[in-house]
Design an enzyme around this catalytic site. Structure first.
Site, PDB file in Angstrom:
ATOM      1  CB  ILE A 254     -30.149 -32.806  -8.803  1.00  0.00           C
ATOM      2  CG1 ILE A 254     -31.341 -33.573  -9.391  1.00  0.00           C
ATOM      3  CG2 ILE A 254     -30.614 -31.614  -7.978  1.00  0.00           C
ATOM      4  CD1 ILE A 254     -32.193 -34.246  -8.333  1.00  0.00           C
TER       5      ILE A 254
ATOM      6  CG  HIS B   3     -31.876 -27.024  -6.678  1.00  0.00           C
ATOM      7  ND1 HIS B   3     -32.803 -26.814  -7.670  1.00  0.00           N
ATOM      8  CD2 HIS B   3     -31.933 -25.912  -5.894  1.00  0.00           C
ATOM      9  CE1 HIS B   3     -33.394 -25.641  -7.495  1.00  0.00           C
ATOM     10  NE2 HIS B   3     -32.869 -25.068  -6.429  1.00  0.00           N
TER      11      HIS B   3
END
Ligand code: ZN
Length: 258
Positions: A107, A123
């Site tokens: 991320i 994500h």
């Protein structure tokens, strides 16, 4: 790493017309970001994944956003981090059309920062904050001006949510990730032990199709037994070194300097 690994990797990539890359935490630890699940990671420091899960799940965010953000600003505020050599080599490989895209579990946005264009962050991206009403994406620089409080949308004033997948939410861009992997001729898995679903499932489905799966990782993964090639990252080299040697083998000696 075995002496022949780089040559084997080069041959496999040369024979593929559609190579897709899947990356996990291992590539970001080389940029200095601790693996959430590793010994210096937040899960371990907080006393286990269950404790973290109780704080960063979607219900907790909806019920008590103040509490959520209090924790978020304390624990998820990193100083700016630069992409690793591995991120840079992959961006170069994409630019040279040696790979078609990158599906990442990370991320941190480092593939994009390194220049990657076709990056699917399943994500989410922790540098972004999304409005819970109008879906407008805001940059971190904007959201952080609300610290230690709850950031509000610049357009409609509603609460912003970090643009990352919280526990209890489904992953982002699933069909995009599945499509990329499904159409690949060769899948290059880098820096993940393939234990986190549903990505691990997509890689498993790919491997069942008798196509070329290559894994570069430190330590065993769930799918080593079906990989055409497994390159073990040991103390003498990094993912960045391995990718750089491979890139040079494919294009001639023009090292991507970190
Ligand atoms: Zn809004």
């Amino acid at each position: 790493m075995k002496p022949d690994d780089i040559n084997s990797l080069i041959r496999i990539l040369q024979s593929s017309h559609n190579t897709v890359v899947v990356t996990g935490a291992g590539i970001s630890t080389e940029a200095g970001i601790p693996d959430f699940r590793g010994k210096d990671g937040i899960y371990t420091k907080m006393g286990g994944e269950d404790k973290v899960m109780a704080l960063i799940n979607i219900d907790a965010f909806r019920k008590t956003p103040e509490r959520f953000y209090d924790f978020h600003w304390q624990r998820f505020s990193y100083p700016p981090i630069e992409p690793s050599k591995a991120h840079k080599v992959l961006a170069k490989m994409e630019e040279d059309d040696l790979i078609k895209g990158i599906v990442t579990q990370n991320i941190d946005g480092l593939h994009q920062k390194a220049g990657g264009k076709n990056v699917v962050p399943i994500h989410g991206n922790s540098n972004e904050y999304v409005c819970t009403s109008c879906n407008k994406i805001h940059e971190r620089e904007y959201a952080i001006t609300f610290k230690p409080g709850v950031p509000a949308c610049a357009v409609c004033g509603s609460i912003l949510k970090p643009n990352v997948v919280l526990f209890g939410e489904s992953i982002n861009n699933y069909s995009e990730a599945a499509g990329l992997i499904d159409h690949a001729e060769c899948l290059l898995v880098i820096g993940t032990s393939l234990t986190v679903y549903p990505l691990a499932g997509l890689v498993q489905d790919f491997s069942a199709g008798a196509r070329n799966l290559v894994i570069i990782n430190k330590g065993p993964t769930q799918l080593d037994h079906v990989a055409l090639l497994k390159v073990e990252v040991d103390d003498g080299n990094t993912l960045g070194d391995i990718l750089d040697m491979t890139y040079q083998g494919l294009t001639g000696p023009s090292s991507v300097t970190a």
